[in-house]
Write an enzyme that holds these catalytic residues in place. Structure first.
Site, PDB file in Angstrom:
ATOM      1  N   ASN A 276      11.373  -7.524  -1.225  1.00  0.00           N
ATOM      2  CA  ASN A 276      10.696  -6.377  -0.616  1.00  0.00           C
ATOM      3  C   ASN A 276      10.375  -6.563   0.861  1.00  0.00           C
ATOM      4  OD1 ASN A 276       9.056  -8.288  -2.179  1.00  0.00           O
ATOM      5  ND2 ASN A 276       7.313  -7.213  -1.301  1.00  0.00           N
TER       6      ASN A 276
ATOM      7  N   SER B 151      10.736   0.421 -10.757  1.00  0.00           N
ATOM      8  CA  SER B 151       9.602   1.307 -10.529  1.00  0.00           C
ATOM      9  C   SER B 151      10.071   2.632  -9.929  1.00  0.00           C
ATOM     10  CB  SER B 151       8.626   0.623  -9.568  1.00  0.00           C
ATOM     11  OG  SER B 151       7.361   1.200  -9.690  1.00  0.00           O
TER      12      SER B 151
ATOM     13  N   CYS C  99      -3.492 -10.878   9.634  1.00  0.00           N
ATOM     14  CA  CYS C  99      -4.539  -9.910   9.947  1.00  0.00           C
ATOM     15  C   CYS C  99      -4.471  -8.686   9.060  1.00  0.00           C
ATOM     16  CB  CYS C  99      -4.438  -9.488  11.397  1.00  0.00           C
ATOM     17  SG  CYS C  99      -4.812 -10.843  12.478  1.00  0.00           S
TER      18      CYS C  99
END
Lengths: 202, 386
Positions: free
Chosen positions: B154, B202, B328
């Protein structure tokens, strides 16, 4: 129409400082610094450099460089606005809380990793005083006692980590004997140790 | 002024295709419980079986192999749970082998299993994020129950040699699972030719609805339900049929199968246009992942001296939506484990941006990104420590 303002992850003040950072260092400006401080590292994801001009123990001008996320950039920018015009004493006492408050708050997980501007500023003041061959009376004035039993301060821990004398928590304990009496401070010392390791990338 | 928006985060999720939206809308009227014997029930059941056939055709398996789930995370959890049960029941095959760059729905399962004391090995990947078959061999043996390797990654888009790994797994008598979530609609996916025993996917990654997915299970592969209850899905997954979403994923499957070649070509062309454009316009960039075996719509790039979250937010201000492997953005201090496991230096992982294309992207989108991105990188680099 999508309202981008309402979906921004930071406060409007953070956004403003991120989009329009103040007092950034520009090569062509040829800024002559009296003191330079650097904290963090590229590997940690945050690194800051602060350059100050000092006259009559007052910060008359400041420039900075930051590698980091939006809150790192915004908090350094905000720090720069707050510090210019401050006495060295006041600048030394500038805390992450004060910067964060001026920004209107930061997400919880951003606070520790990205608000390093105050530490870079202190490092720049330390550098200025050292270059001027003067005693650094500020260092101890901001110290906070962490281990009450053995009288170990955060500044002491910071120095030992920064200078690479305490590379592990065990070494730190050997040197300072923190937490060897009542042991209540252990968690706080451990957290500080990790934070300083991150800041000084040692 | 209305801001231009360019969505380049299709590996995170895709918008529903207009045909899917229409089909879901119509299927919402089929409110009958598909398990009921009366007319309303049978009507819904027929729509579900049509969808099952479409899914089976898409991944080249028997319709009876298809189990509808809430998504790939549930499918992956179901597979691991099957083998957990077998191990608990005393099977001599008590080891699971997977890789170091699986999706969190496997990666977190691995941590959970390890904490519980199960033996799970993560085969490392090479510097392009690909499994080396010789390395994989060293992890396999008679004690392995399951091998689970994702088809396409991914984050960096690297495609794994699933067929070859399945062969190795079967040689030692282990079962093979692949999480094909990112591969569907982008590269040919075939349970038969890959010879995998389990396959997860999915709906929302290929223009279907969210909250619906599939676990395909070969007839002879062991099975135990994760969700116990009614007799839905042949006793393989309890819970009243989600008729509308099942119809939706069926329509998405038919579209994905029909458009595969054209779609794949288009995505690769856009991806390459962006990669070349970045290379020409921005100095010092590093493209992550395997460039030969890569999902056609995925481009992961590191920009040294520009931090990922900052790039992402500056791009967002221009209406360009991407994702980053920077720490972050993750809420931790560590950047993406996928990048680190694929040999990307930590400094580069902090400055990584994933562009993932989809069917609604155009060459104009790429041109817009190539106009907006270079000044953002330049600005962040000028502001950065050296």
């Amino acid at each position: 129409m999508t309202n981008f303002m309402s979906q921004w992850v930071y406060t409007p003040v953070v956004k403003d400082h991120f989009m329009n950072p103040r007092n950034t260092w520009q090569e062509e400006e040829n800024f002559q610094a009296d003191g330079i401080g650097e904290v963090g590292s590229l590997a940690c994801g945050d690194q800051m450099q602060v350059m100050i001009k000092v006259d009559n123990d007052t910060i008359t001008d400041l420039r900075w460089l930051t590698y980091g996320c939006a809150s790192a950039i915004a908090s350094t920018s905000m720090m720069s606005e707050m510090a210019i015009g401050m006495s060295l004493q006041d600048a030394y006492n500038l805390s992450p809380d004060m910067i964060t408050e001026a920004l209107g708050g930061l997400p919880e997980h951003k606070f520790h990793c990205s608000v390093l501007g105050d530490k870079a500023l202190r490092a720049a003041i330390d550098d200025y005083l050292e270059k001027a061959g003067r005693d650094n009376s500020f260092k101890n004035s901001v110290a906070k006692t962490i281990c009450e039993c053995k009288g170990v301060t955060d500044v002491q821990i910071e120095d030992l980590v920064k200078r690479g004398e305490a590379k592990t928590l065990d070494q730190l304990q050997e040197i300072t004997e923190f937490g060897t009496v009542c042991g209540k401070c252990k968690q706080e010392v451990s957290d500080l140790f990790d934070e300083f390791k991150h800041i000084y990338s040692v | 002024m209305e801001q231009k928006t360019i969505y380049l985060d299709n590996n995170a999720t895709t918008p529903m295709h207009e045909d899917v939206i229409e089909a879901v809308h119509e299927a919402n009227i089929l409110f009958g419980n598909a398990s009921s014997m009366h007319s309303y029930g049978r009507e819904a059941a027929m729509a579900i079986e049509e969808s099952r056939k479409a899914l089976a055709s898409l991944i080249d398996c028997d319709p009876s192999s298809i189990v509808f789930t809430s998504g790939a995370s549930e499918s992956n959890n179901t597979v691991f749970n099957i083998f957990r049960e077998r191990i608990d029941l005393g099977s001599k095959r008590n080891r699971i082998v997977t890789t170091s760059i699986e999706h969190p729905s496997i990666n977190e399962l691995v941590k959970y299993f390890k904490n519980l004391g199960y033996h799970v090995d993560e085969c490392p990947v090479d510097g392009s994020g690909r499994v080396d078959l010789e390395v994989m061999k060293t992890y396999l043996g008679e004690d392995v129950a399951l091998v689970s390797v994702m088809a396409g990654n991914n984050e960096i888009g690297t495609i794994q040699p699933v067929k070859e790994i399945a062969k190795l797994a079967h040689e030692v008598g282990a079962y093979m699972h692949t999480d094909a979530t990112q591969a569907i609609g982008k590269i040919p996916v075939s349970m038969q030719s890959w010879d995998v025993d389990y396959l997860s996917l999915s709906g929302h990654k290929f223009y279907g609805p969210k909250g619906i997915g599939v676990l395909a299970v070969k007839a002879k592969a062991p099975y135990t339900p994760l969700v116990h209850g009614g007799h839905q899905e042949g006793g393989k997954r309890a819970g009243t049929y989600n008729t509308a979403s099942i119809v939706g994923i069926g329509v998405a499957a038919s579209l994905a199968e029909r458009n595969l070649e054209e779609e794949s070509r288009k995505l690769w062309a856009l991806r390459e246009m962006l990669r070349k454009g970045i290379d020409e316009r921005i100095p010092n960039v590093v493209v992550n992942g395997n460039q030969e075996h890569c999902l056609p719509g995925t481009l992961d790039v590191s920009f040294p001296h520009a931090e990922g979250e900052s790039i992402l937010l500056y791009l967002d201000m221009e209406g360009i939506m991407v994702s980053t492997g920077s720490a972050c953005a993750s809420g931790s201090l560590e950047p993406s484990y996928v990048l680190l496991a694929s040999g990307v230096a930590i400094e580069l992982a902090h400055g990584s941006i994933r562009f993932s294309f989809g069917r609604y992207n155009t060459e104009d989108d790429v041109a817009y990104v190539l106009e907006k991105l270079p000044p953002i990188i330049k600005r962040l680099r000028e502001m950065s420590t050296r």
